[in-house]
Scaffold this active site. Structure first.
Site, PDB file in Angstrom:
ATOM      1  N   HIS A  32       0.825  -1.217   0.000  1.00  0.00           N
ATOM      2  CA  HIS A  32       0.000   0.000   0.000  1.00  0.00           C
ATOM      3  C   HIS A  32       0.858   1.265   0.000  1.00  0.00           C
ATOM      4  O   HIS A  32       0.432   2.318   0.466  1.00  0.00           O
ATOM      5  CB  HIS A  32      -0.982   0.006   1.183  1.00  0.00           C
ATOM      6  N   ASP A  34       2.539   2.009  -3.004  1.00  0.00           N
ATOM      7  CA  ASP A  34       2.696   2.455  -4.409  1.00  0.00           C
ATOM      8  C   ASP A  34       1.847   3.681  -4.718  1.00  0.00           C
ATOM      9  O   ASP A  34       2.337   4.660  -5.268  1.00  0.00           O
ATOM     10  CB  ASP A  34       2.470   1.306  -5.420  1.00  0.00           C
ATOM     11  N   SER A 122      -2.049 -11.220  -8.215  1.00  0.00           N
ATOM     12  CA  SER A 122      -2.243 -10.318  -9.349  1.00  0.00           C
ATOM     13  C   SER A 122      -2.480 -11.018 -10.673  1.00  0.00           C
ATOM     14  O   SER A 122      -1.839 -10.715 -11.679  1.00  0.00           O
ATOM     15  CB  SER A 122      -1.050  -9.374  -9.501  1.00  0.00           C
ATOM     16  N   GLU A 157      -7.572  -0.943 -14.870  1.00  0.00           N
ATOM     17  CA  GLU A 157      -8.193  -1.189 -13.557  1.00  0.00           C
ATOM     18  C   GLU A 157      -9.023   0.021 -13.131  1.00  0.00           C
ATOM     19  O   GLU A 157     -10.138  -0.120 -12.650  1.00  0.00           O
ATOM     20  CB  GLU A 157      -7.113  -1.439 -12.491  1.00  0.00           C
ATOM     21  N   ASP A 169       1.614  -3.875  -9.354  1.00  0.00           N
ATOM     22  CA  ASP A 169       1.351  -5.199  -9.924  1.00  0.00           C
ATOM     23  C   ASP A 169       1.676  -5.241 -11.412  1.00  0.00           C
ATOM     24  O   ASP A 169       2.312  -6.176 -11.908  1.00  0.00           O
ATOM     25  CB  ASP A 169      -0.124  -5.586  -9.738  1.00  0.00           C
TER      26      ASP A 169
HETATM   27  C1  GLA Z   1      -3.005  -4.348  -4.873  1.00  0.00           C
HETATM   28  C2  GLA Z   1      -2.850  -3.182  -5.846  1.00  0.00           C
HETATM   29  C3  GLA Z   1      -1.416  -2.641  -5.827  1.00  0.00           C
HETATM   30  C4  GLA Z   1      -0.943  -2.362  -4.399  1.00  0.00           C
HETATM   31  C5  GLA Z   1      -1.237  -3.547  -3.498  1.00  0.00           C
HETATM   32  C6  GLA Z   1      -0.936  -3.242  -2.048  1.00  0.00           C
HETATM   33  O1  GLA Z   1      -2.254  -5.453  -5.298  1.00  0.00           O
HETATM   34  O2  GLA Z   1      -3.179  -3.554  -7.145  1.00  0.00           O
HETATM   35  O3  GLA Z   1      -1.336  -1.474  -6.622  1.00  0.00           O
HETATM   36  O4  GLA Z   1      -1.507  -1.178  -3.908  1.00  0.00           O
HETATM   37  O5  GLA Z   1      -2.589  -3.967  -3.578  1.00  0.00           O
HETATM   38  O6  GLA Z   1       0.417  -3.027  -1.865  1.00  0.00           O
END
Ligand code: GLA
Length: 378
Positions: A32, A34, A122, A157, A169
Site C-alpha cells: 500500500h 505504491d 495479481s 483497472e 502489480d
Molecule cells: C493491490 C494493488 C497494488 C498495491 C497492493 C498493495 O495489489 O493492485 O497497486 O496497492 O494492492 O500493496
C-alpha cells in the site's frame, strides 16, 4: 498449457497465432505504498497468463477464456464494452492503447493461466500485461515502452474495473526478471534489479483460500484516507510525510485516517531497511521487517483478516524468519521467509492447524522469481 491453448485456438479460429505470456507477482515488502508515491519491492513469479493471438482483419475482438470456459466478442469503441468482467480487462487494455494514440485492430485470442485467482498474486495484472505486451508487439512495432504498458494495465483497472490501484502489480508483471526482485520508486518510477537468492532460506506462500472482498471497495477507501491526510499536510502524496508531521495534525483528522497514514509512513522506511539488510545478507532483519509490516497491515491499516493473522501466528510460533500478509489484503496469501531446515515442519504445522480451525488446508506455493511479459517461445 501451451498445447491446450493451441488446440483450442485451432478448433475455434483455425491455424495459429503468436504466443505471449505475462506473470503474477509477489512483493517482499512495501505494501500500500505504491499509490502513496513510496517504494515497493516486487518480483514476477513462475505463474503466468498465456495467450495465443492473431490479427483477424476486422474491427472485432474475439476471445475465449479456457479457464472460465467463456467466449466474448466486442468492438473497439467505448460503447462496445463487453459485459463479462474478465473480458473488460482485455477491452480496457485495447481502449487505453487507443486513447494514447496507439494502434489496435481486431484479433482472435485464446488464453489460459495458472496464476491462482483471488490469492493476491495479481492474476488481473498478468492478464492486462499479457495483452498489453502482445498488442504492442502485433500492432505497434513495440513502440510503447514498458512503463507505459504497465500504466495501460493500471488505467484499465481504474477506468474499466473500478479498482483505484497503484502501479506495482502491472509494473512487476511487465518488467519482472528471472532471479531478481525490483525496488521501484513509485514517484520517480526509477527502479533497480536486486538479485534475490537467499542462501539457506526459502520464500513460500501460504494461500488461505479465503477472500473477504467487501462490496464497498475497502481498497479504494484506504487510498482515499491516505489522500485526505496528504492533502491536510499540504503534500501531493504521503511520500514526504513524517511521523512528526502526522502528529502535528492528529487532532484535525479522524483516528482511522491517522492510523492509515502512520502505517504508510512506517512501511516506506521498512522497504529501505530491507534493501540495506539484503545488501548485508542480513535475513534476520528482513524477517523482522516482514513481521512489523504484518502487524501494521493488521492493526493500523486493517486489511488483514482472522485467517491470515492465524497463519502469521503459526509462522511466529514455528520460528519462521519473516511472515506477513501479501498484496491488497482481505484474504489471499501470506509470504514467508523460512530457513530451509524449518520448511517441512512449518508447512505441516500450518496445514494441520489451519485445517482444524477453518476446515480446509492452505495451498502452498514455493516462490520462483521469473521473467515478466514476453513472447512465449519456449
Ligand atoms: C493491490 C494493488 C497494488 C498495491 C497492493 C498493495 O495489489 O493492485 O497497486 O496497492 O494492492 O500493496
Amino acid at each position: 498449457m501451451k498445447a491446450k491453448i493451441q488446440s483450442e485456438f485451432e478448433k475455434r479460429f483455425g491455424g495459429e497465432g503468436t504466443f505471449y505470456a505475462s506473470a503474477g507477482r509477489i512483493n517482499l515488502i512495501g505494501e500500500h505504498t505504491d499509490y502513496n508515491g513510496g517504494f515497493v519491492f516486487p518480483g514476477a513469479i513462475d505463474k503466468v497468463i498465456a495467450a495465443e493471438i492473431r490479427p483477424n482483419d476486422t474491427d472485432k475482438v474475439r476471445v475465449y477464456s479456457i479457464d472460465i470456459d467463456d467466449y466474448a466478442e466486442f468492438g473497439l469503441n467505448e460503447a462496445d464494452a463487453p459485459e463479462q468482467s474478465w473480458a473488460r480487462y482485455i477491452f480496457g487494455v485495447c481502449r487505453e492503447i487507443l486513447k494514447r494514440g496507439g494502434k489496435v485492430q481486431g484479433f482472435d485470442a485464446v488464453f489460459a493461466g495458472n496464476v491462482p485467482l483471488g490469492a493476491g498474486l495479481s492474476s488481473s495484472a498478468a492478464l492486462e500485461s499479457c495483452f498489453a505486451f502482445a498488442l504492442n508487439d502485433l500492432f505497434n512495432e513495440n513502440n510503447i515502452d514498458k512503463f507505459e504498458l504497465a500504466r495501460i494495465g493500471q488505467s484499465t483497472e481504474h477506468n474499466y474495473c473500478g479498482v483505484n490501484c497503484g502501479i506495482m502489480d502491472q509494473f512487476a508483471s511487465v518488467c519482472g526478471k528471472k532471479g531478481h526482485l525490483m525496488r521501484l520508486d513509485c514517484r520517480s518510477m526509477e527502479f533497480e534489479y536486486y538479485p534475490f537468492n537467499p542462501e539457506g532460506y526459502t520464500l513460500v506462500l501460504l494461500d488461505s483460500r479465503v477472500k473477504h472482498e467487501l462490496a464497498d471497495s475497502p481498497y479504494n477507501k484506504r487510498r482515499a484516507s491516505c489522500e485526505r491526510v496528504a492533502k491536510r499536510l499540504g503534500l501531493e502524496t504521503l511520500r514526504d510525510a513524517t511521523m512528526e508531521m502526522l502528529e502535528a495534525v492528529k487532532s484535525d483528522i479522524t483516528a482511522e485516517d491517522y492510523f492509515r497514514a502512520k502505517f504508510v509512513i512506517e512501511e516506506k522506511q521498512r522497504v529501505l531497511d530491507v534493501c540495506d539488510a539484503l545488501n548485508n545478507g542480513d535475513y534476520e532483519t528482513v524477517g523482522k521487517c516482514m513481521y512489523a509490516t504484518h502487524n501494521g497491515l493488521s492493526k493500523d491499516y486493517e486489511v488483514s483478516c482472522e485467517e491470515l493473522d492465524y497463519l502469521n501466528d503459526i509462522a511466529k510460533e514455528c520460528g519462521v524468519t519473516g511472515s506477513r500478509i501479501m498484496g491488497g489484503g482481505f484474504g489471499g496469501c501470506t509470504i514467508n521467509l523460512v530457513k530451509n531446515e524449518l520448511l517441512d515442519h512449518f508447512i505441516n504445522e500450518a496445514k494441520t492447524r489451519f485445517n482444524e480451525k477453518y476446515g480446509h488446508e492452505p495451498k502452498v506455493y514455493e516462490v520462483i522469481i521469473s521473467d515478466g511479459a514476453r513472447r512465449w517461445e519456449e
